[in-house]
Write an enzyme that holds these catalytic residues in place. Structure first.
Site, PDB file in Angstrom:
ATOM      1  N   CYS A   1       0.837  -1.196   0.000  1.00 47.05           N
ATOM      2  CA  CYS A   1       0.000   0.000   0.000  1.00 47.05           C
ATOM      3  C   CYS A   1       0.880   1.257   0.000  1.00 47.05           C
ATOM      4  O   CYS A   1       1.784   1.387   0.831  1.00 47.05           O
ATOM      5  CB  CYS A   1      -0.910   0.002   1.226  1.00 47.05           C
ATOM      6  SG  CYS A   1      -2.001   1.436   1.321  1.00 47.05           S
TER       7      CYS A   1
ATOM      8  N   CYS B   1      -3.707  -0.024   8.726  1.00 50.43           N
ATOM      9  CA  CYS B   1      -2.820  -1.196   8.831  1.00 50.43           C
ATOM     10  C   CYS B   1      -1.460  -0.769   9.386  1.00 50.43           C
ATOM     11  O   CYS B   1      -0.805   0.093   8.812  1.00 50.43           O
ATOM     12  CB  CYS B   1      -2.608  -1.827   7.460  1.00 50.43           C
ATOM     13  SG  CYS B   1      -4.105  -2.388   6.656  1.00 50.43           S
TER      14      CYS B   1
ATOM     15  N   CYS C   1      -7.855   0.682  -0.879  1.00 50.52           N
ATOM     16  CA  CYS C   1      -7.362   0.035   0.335  1.00 50.52           C
ATOM     17  C   CYS C   1      -7.151  -1.452   0.062  1.00 50.52           C
ATOM     18  O   CYS C   1      -8.072  -2.148  -0.389  1.00 50.52           O
ATOM     19  CB  CYS C   1      -8.366   0.242   1.476  1.00 50.52           C
ATOM     20  SG  CYS C   1      -7.915  -0.622   2.994  1.00 50.52           S
TER      21      CYS C   1
ATOM     22  N   GLN D   1     -18.935  -9.823  11.744  1.00 46.86           N
ATOM     23  CA  GLN D   1     -17.478  -9.816  11.679  1.00 46.86           C
ATOM     24  C   GLN D   1     -17.037  -9.433  10.272  1.00 46.86           C
ATOM     25  O   GLN D   1     -17.634  -9.855   9.279  1.00 46.86           O
ATOM     26  CB  GLN D   1     -16.929 -11.203  12.038  1.00 46.86           C
ATOM     27  CG  GLN D   1     -17.152 -11.613  13.482  1.00 46.86           C
ATOM     28  CD  GLN D   1     -16.160 -10.971  14.439  1.00 46.86           C
ATOM     29  OE1 GLN D   1     -15.355 -10.116  14.066  1.00 46.86           O
ATOM     30  NE2 GLN D   1     -16.214 -11.381  15.695  1.00 46.86           N
TER      31      GLN D   1
ATOM     32  N   GLU E   1     -29.799  -9.320  23.556  1.00 48.35           N
ATOM     33  CA  GLU E   1     -29.125  -8.181  22.928  1.00 48.35           C
ATOM     34  C   GLU E   1     -29.864  -6.911  23.324  1.00 48.35           C
ATOM     35  O   GLU E   1     -31.099  -6.888  23.360  1.00 48.35           O
ATOM     36  CB  GLU E   1     -29.117  -8.347  21.408  1.00 48.35           C
ATOM     37  CG  GLU E   1     -28.679  -7.153  20.615  1.00 48.35           C
ATOM     38  CD  GLU E   1     -27.236  -6.765  20.899  1.00 48.35           C
ATOM     39  OE1 GLU E   1     -27.034  -5.592  21.287  1.00 48.35           O
ATOM     40  OE2 GLU E   1     -26.339  -7.610  20.755  1.00 48.35           O
TER      41      GLU E   1
ATOM     42  N   ASP F   1     -19.901 -12.729  23.546  1.00 48.55           N
ATOM     43  CA  ASP F   1     -19.070 -12.124  22.496  1.00 48.55           C
ATOM     44  C   ASP F   1     -19.203 -10.612  22.630  1.00 48.55           C
ATOM     45  O   ASP F   1     -19.863  -9.947  21.835  1.00 48.55           O
ATOM     46  CB  ASP F   1     -19.547 -12.605  21.117  1.00 48.55           C
ATOM     47  CG  ASP F   1     -18.666 -12.083  19.985  1.00 48.55           C
ATOM     48  OD1 ASP F   1     -17.603 -11.494  20.268  1.00 48.55           O
ATOM     49  OD2 ASP F   1     -19.052 -12.256  18.810  1.00 48.55           O
TER      50      ASP F   1
ATOM     51  N   CYS G   1     -12.418  -9.856  21.258  1.00 54.79           N
ATOM     52  CA  CYS G   1     -11.682  -9.108  20.232  1.00 54.79           C
ATOM     53  C   CYS G   1     -10.603  -8.229  20.860  1.00 54.79           C
ATOM     54  O   CYS G   1      -9.976  -7.429  20.165  1.00 54.79           O
ATOM     55  CB  CYS G   1     -12.633  -8.265  19.392  1.00 54.79           C
ATOM     56  SG  CYS G   1     -13.560  -7.029  20.324  1.00 54.79           S
TER      57      CYS G   1
END
Length: 448
Positions: A71, A80, A157, A280, A330, A378, A405
């Site tokens: 990139c 990144c 990207c 995800q 939720e 999660d 995560c």
């Protein structure tokens, strides 16, 4: 040692944001773009009481793990941060990071598996949110530079689908040709705030324009543009966000072209995704993540399972294929509606979904459904609320599958679970985010 000095030092580690860590005259120095095992020259751009920050000027002796980033805005864009590190090196860094968090923050000695690698090191993301900013007579659309709100203009990207580049190029033409005003967060004026793109495995694209208003000018021209140039754009949505906030999305979304959703398939299940749905970002690797979770949970088909933070029901519906009954919880009302729709879409009748706060609903669930045989959590990056952990432990649920995560909050939460009588014999990282420092992890806690 003073600011603007040019220093030479050896790099011995990577920080959590991907900075090289070295020492100079007894002080720790963080240098973006430097890798462990390298000798580098850097200019000191900041000096604090206990550490310094350097800007890489020259790699004197390179690491064998160093590669050329594909990139052209690497090092400028804040997205990144590991493109200069080989993929094998990235996995080793993530393995070390998870182990360090568990030991340092959690104070625990738990085996950590080597991260399960992704099949696609680039072009793996199914969604991107691009901030928009006026830059003189030009419009910058891209990503924020590290630690700033300055946008680095990005035309393609490398971790996004290649079709996103075509959508963005056409969108730029429409913005300039129709003099679309760009939002200014300081004055709260201007129309276009963010652009969100989502693509499924079939190549269907949803385009979401986040606006500071109720409508956009020349929308017929925009619709016609994509009908002729990129017909795989199946949905164009306006998301209304007129609040003085850093939040990308507002509460209201309006469809101006096509349908208000696209569908995605994961391991044979189909999910409806709207402008505000969470999924995800790496669809292929999400299947690996969920298969890993259920292999570790070892469900036999006779269990009742509670799924906290169930979102649009992805994990719940996977669980329903392995359990007798699943109850998803939720707090977002629209997500519950989508989860119920997804259950009907997949002809799954043994999944029930409830809207509310998990810690408030759990005690009542135990009374109405009995003690669950397993629970799945999660949570977002902030991890679990202490009240949720204590409520789960008080319910006596024998198995808890935790999908994380954020290794730091996972370590913090595991420390409390251990104090409350739960233990795990393995943490298995799964890499969904190559070229970045982020990592998912799965573990199953059992009551002792």
């Amino acid at each position: 040692m003073k600011k603007n000095d040019s220093i030479e030092c050896s790099i011995h580690d990577l920080g959590t944001d991907g900075q090289g860590i070295g020492r100079y005259e007894g002080m720790t120095v963080f240098i973006d773009g430097a890798l462990p095992g390298e000798t580098v020259r850097a200019k000191l751009i900041a000096l604090k009481k206990n550490y310094g920050v350097g800007k890489l000027e020259e790699v004197i002796a390179a690491s064998p793990m160093r590669v050329k980033p594909p990139c052209h805005v690497f090092g400028k864009c804040g997205g990144c941060s590991l493109q200069h590190l080989s993929y094998a090196g990235q996995l080793q860094f993530k393995h070390n990071h998870v182990m360090s968090c568990i030991q340092r923050i959690g104070g625990l000695d738990i085996p950590v598996g080597f991260p399960l690698p992704t099949r696609h090191e680039y072009r793996y993301r199914n969604k991107a949110a691009f901030p928009v900013q006026q830059n003189g007579r030009q419009v910058d659309i891209g990503f924020y530079a590290a630690h700033s709100h300055r946008i680095v203009d990005v035309d393609d990207c490398k971790i996004q689908p290649s079709d996103f580049h075509i959508v963005m190029s056409q969108l730029r033409v429409w913005i300039v040709k129709n003099n679309i005003s760009i939002y200014d967060e300081k004055t709260h004026t201007g129309l276009l705030r963010h652009v969100i793109l989502r693509e499924n495995k079939e190549g269907d694209i949803m385009l979401v324009l986040c606006i500071n208003g109720e409508d956009i000018p020349r929308k017929s021209h925009l619709i016609m543009l994509f009908e002729f140039v990129l017909p795989q754009v199946k949905s164009i949505m306006l998301n209304i966000n007129t609040q003085k906030t850093n939040a990308i999305l507002g509460q209201k979304s309006v469809c101006i072209h096509g349908r208000d959703h696209i569908f995605e398939t994961l391991a044979g299940l189909t999910f409806k995704l709207g402008a505000q749905s969470f999924l995800q970002v790496n669809s292929a690797q999400t299947e690996v993540l969920y298969h890993t979770l259920f292999k570790m949970l070892g469900l036999t088909g006779s269990e009742t399972v509670f799924d906290l933070y169930c979102g649009v029901g992805t994990i719940s519906l996977f669980a329903a294929q392995h359990a007798k009954k699943v109850v998803g919880i939720e707090i977002v009302k629209q997500a519950i509606s989508d989860a119920q729709f997804n259950a009907r879409l997949n002809d799954i009748e043994n999944a029930e979904f409830l809207c509310g706060d998990a810690s408030a609903l759990l005690p009542g669930l135990v009374k109405t459904h009995g003690r669950a045989d397993a629970a799945i959590v999660d949570p977002p990056r902030k991890g679990l609320d202490e009240a949720v952990i204590r409520t789960l432990a008080a319910s006596g649920i024998p198995k808890i599958g935790y999908v994380s995560c954020n290794p730091s909050t996972l370590a913090r939460d595991l420390k409390l679970f251990y104090e409350l009588g739960y233990e795990t014999d393995l943490i298995q990282p799964v890499d969904l985010f190559s070229q970045t420092t982020h990592i998912e992890s799965v573990c199953v806690l059992e009551k002792h």
